[in-house]
Write an enzyme that holds these catalytic residues in place. Structure first.
Site, mmCIF file in Angstrom:
data_model
loop_
_atom_site.group_PDB
_atom_site.id
_atom_site.type_symbol
_atom_site.label_atom_id
_atom_site.label_comp_id
_atom_site.label_asym_id
_atom_site.label_seq_id
_atom_site.Cartn_x
_atom_site.Cartn_y
_atom_site.Cartn_z
ATOM 1 N N PRO A 2 0.966 -0.726 -0.013
ATOM 2 C CA PRO A 2 0.022 0.681 -0.343
ATOM 3 C C PRO A 2 0.556 1.244 0.173
ATOM 4 C CG PRO A 2 -0.945 -1.670 1.243
ATOM 5 C CD PRO A 2 0.740 -2.162 0.921
ATOM 6 N N GLU A 3 0.647 2.016 -0.733
ATOM 7 C CA GLU A 3 1.355 3.287 -1.272
ATOM 8 C C GLU A 3 0.142 4.278 0.046
ATOM 9 O OE1 GLU A 3 3.037 4.116 -5.457
ATOM 10 O OE2 GLU A 3 3.290 1.815 -4.966
ATOM 11 N N LYS A 58 3.647 6.699 5.040
ATOM 12 C CA LYS A 58 2.272 5.370 4.670
ATOM 13 C C LYS A 58 2.535 4.887 5.680
ATOM 14 C CE LYS A 58 5.590 4.550 0.632
ATOM 15 N NZ LYS A 58 5.741 3.310 -0.460
ATOM 16 N N HIS A 91 -4.495 -15.792 8.982
ATOM 17 C CA HIS A 91 -3.398 -14.834 8.118
ATOM 18 C C HIS A 91 -4.193 -13.625 9.632
ATOM 19 C CE1 HIS A 91 -1.444 -17.249 5.175
ATOM 20 N NE2 HIS A 91 -2.881 -16.950 4.793
ATOM 21 N N ARG A 110 1.903 -11.504 5.028
ATOM 22 C CA ARG A 110 3.373 -11.545 4.734
ATOM 23 C C ARG A 110 4.072 -11.665 6.227
ATOM 24 N NH1 ARG A 110 5.302 -10.294 -0.429
ATOM 25 N NH2 ARG A 110 6.932 -10.893 0.376
ATOM 26 N N ARG A 262 13.411 -3.608 -8.828
ATOM 27 C CA ARG A 262 12.317 -3.391 -8.555
ATOM 28 C C ARG A 262 11.501 -3.443 -10.863
ATOM 29 N NH1 ARG A 262 9.180 -0.667 -4.172
ATOM 30 N NH2 ARG A 262 11.081 -0.098 -2.638
#
EC number: 3.2.2.23
Length: 273
Positions: A2-3, A58, A91, A110, A262
């Site tokens: 997420p940005e 962020k 999760h 993650r 990237r």
């Protein structure tokens, strides 16, 4: 990951859901996510009332008045609010039981997300240590310091922008969009840009991140807002994820290269080195 537009959209959703709610109890299944004292996190939060939901770059900030939680979603983090029973999910890692009977759950496939519980007086020093740049607004993101920093750096412009030191909030999606809009090749050394190009990068950073906020962020893989809704910014992306498609500006084929590890999308005709 997420940005800034996605995190801001999450913040706005959580603000609607959580303001005035008091934490009754909490459970942490992955202690490594707590980067400050684990015992303090468990013992100091019950009884705290959420007075504001804020954001810096962020980072999400749960503001309890004297105490704050600084939360970073990293790659896959998201918040879910359950009004009754919480379903089993491997999760789900943090559970905040609230005074209206609901439960705020932090989900992270993650397990990269982080939480810092701080006294509010420590907030400024925290972000100073992170060397976090200004917010991407006309009021806070001033052009002259940005130009000066670019003129003194030989780093490629994309990795430099991703460092968060010059401006907060850009990630891989939006930096590709900014550089396409500014007609700047991502590999160009910052100090080799013309002043006109520097100004375009500055202005497009503000414009595109604000558009991302207005469109509720980009749902590319798993991102959802705090209300479980998709963003729509993905429908407005010009180059990110468009490999092999015609450039909207010149009809040349969009290509994807590797830069700093990237995937990087660009138009080789519009964005010449």
């Amino acid at each position: 990951m997420p940005e800034l537009p996605e995190v801001e959209t999450v913040r706005r959703g959580l603000e609607k859901l959580l303001l005035g709610r008091t934490i009754l109890s909490l459970e942490v299944k992955v202690p490594k996510m707590i980067k400050t004292s684990y015992d303090s996190f468990l013992h100091d939060l019950p009884g705290q009332t959420i007075q504001a939901m804020r954001r810096r770059g962020k980072y999400l900030i749960f503001d309890f008045g004297q105490l704050i939680i600084i939360s970073h979603l990293r790659m896959e983090g998201k918040y879910l609010l359950f009004t009754d029973q919480v379903p089993d999910n491997k999760h789900f890692h943090l559970f905040f039981k609230l005074d209206d009977g609901s439960t705020l759950v932090y989900q992270d496939v993650r397990k990269f997300g982080t939480f810092d519980l701080l006294d509010r007086k420590q907030e400024e020093a925290y972000f100073t240590r992170k060397e976090l740049g200004p917010e991407p607004t006309k009021k806070t993101f001033k052009y002259v310091p940005f130009e000066r920093a670019l003129m003194h750096s030989g780093k490629s412009i994309k990795p430099l922008l991703l460092e968060q030191k010059l401006v907060a909030g850009l990630g891989n999606i939006y930096v590709d969009e900014v550089l396409w809009a500014a007609k700047v090749h991502p590999e160009t050394p910052a100090n080799k840009l013309s002043k006109a190009a520097m100004k375009r990068v500055h202005d497009q950073t503000i414009a595109i991140l604000q558009l991302g906020i207005a469109k509720g962020g980009s749902t590319i893989r798993t991102y959802r807002n705090a209300l479980g809704e998709d963003g729509t910014m993905q429908n407005y992306l010009q180059v990110y994820g468009k490999t092999g498609q015609p450039c909207p500006r010149c009809a040349s084929m969009i290509v994807k290269i590797k830069l700093g590890g990237r995937g990087t999308h660009l138009c080789p005709h519009c964005q010449k080195r």
